[in-house]
Write a protein that holds these residues in place. Sequence first.
Motif, PDB file in Angstrom:
ATOM      1  N   ALA A 129       2.351  17.300  84.388  1.00  0.00           N
ATOM      2  CA  ALA A 129       1.220  16.881  84.239  1.00  0.00           C
ATOM      3  C   ALA A 129       0.108  17.742  84.399  1.00  0.00           C
ATOM      4  O   ALA A 129      -0.609  18.373  83.478  1.00  0.00           O
ATOM      5  N   ARG A 150      -4.183  14.032  84.480  1.00  0.00           N
ATOM      6  CA  ARG A 150      -4.607  14.378  83.134  1.00  0.00           C
ATOM      7  C   ARG A 150      -5.875  14.971  83.036  1.00  0.00           C
ATOM      8  O   ARG A 150      -6.170  15.438  82.062  1.00  0.00           O
ATOM      9  N   TRP A 153      -5.367  18.518  81.198  1.00  0.00           N
ATOM     10  CA  TRP A 153      -5.311  18.516  79.800  1.00  0.00           C
ATOM     11  C   TRP A 153      -6.573  18.216  78.996  1.00  0.00           C
ATOM     12  O   TRP A 153      -7.194  18.712  78.096  1.00  0.00           O
ATOM     13  N   HIS A 184       3.411  14.843  79.315  1.00  0.00           N
ATOM     14  CA  HIS A 184       2.755  13.853  80.209  1.00  0.00           C
ATOM     15  C   HIS A 184       1.632  13.162  79.133  1.00  0.00           C
ATOM     16  O   HIS A 184       1.856  11.875  79.079  1.00  0.00           O
ATOM     17  N   THR A 185       0.852  13.954  78.488  1.00  0.00           N
ATOM     18  CA  THR A 185      -0.164  13.250  77.741  1.00  0.00           C
ATOM     19  C   THR A 185       0.057  13.516  76.162  1.00  0.00           C
ATOM     20  O   THR A 185       0.194  14.634  75.863  1.00  0.00           O
TER      21      THR A 185
END
Length: 241
Positions: A129, A150, A153, A184-185
């Motif tokens: 992440a 997050r 990112w 992750h995203t």
Amino acid sequence: MKQVVIGDIHGGFKALKQLMERANFSGQTQYIFVGDYVDGWSESSEVVSYLIDFSEKNDCIFLRGNHDELLFKYLKFGESNPVWASQGGESSIKSYVNLSENELEIHLQFFENLKNYYIDSENRLFLHAGFTNQNGPQYEYFPNLIYWDRTLWEMVCAMDTSISKESDKYPKRLKHFNEIYIGHTPVTRLGLDVPANFANVWNTDTGAAFQGKLSMLNVDSKEIWQSDPVYTLYPNEKGRN
């Protein structure tokens, strides 16, 4: 040695097999999996069994994703919650019902041995992440942020592209590594369907848990291989909501 990164799989065993067949590598290759092997499509235990067998013949780095940790806590300690169950956990619970005690123990060892991050010889960082500590993930006060964060990112997506790495305005946490690879995203949130790059960060999560594909990226050449959209391989399932 060829070095490739594989994005979030989320129980999409059919997509994983298809991706490996399409890449069809020969010779020495290191496979770096960024985590979230489970929770989503119906074949989470099959994905983990495949990866365990695959690693016996290939050079593999398995990173820890937040969903892997949540499933591990359920299998090991019985920990569960409605949010996790509704975000793919229920499919994993069903997938693990028929495993023998011996198979389950092997899977638990797999989850326990996952790495939070990996730094290669070219000073490239790989993790699920992100991280918040300006000195790098090695100094993260709360290690679970590495597979939940997050902000890394979100930061690079919003950065002014004219800022050079030599500038004092360039984020300090990015300067420690030549490149950073995450999952992750899903990049599908940005309307993209291939691994995306902002600043020195590459995101390999192309939405396999939802309407996207499973992707593999060559770290050096940036060549990309992809499965079909994973939902088309599971026409009678919904995946993650």
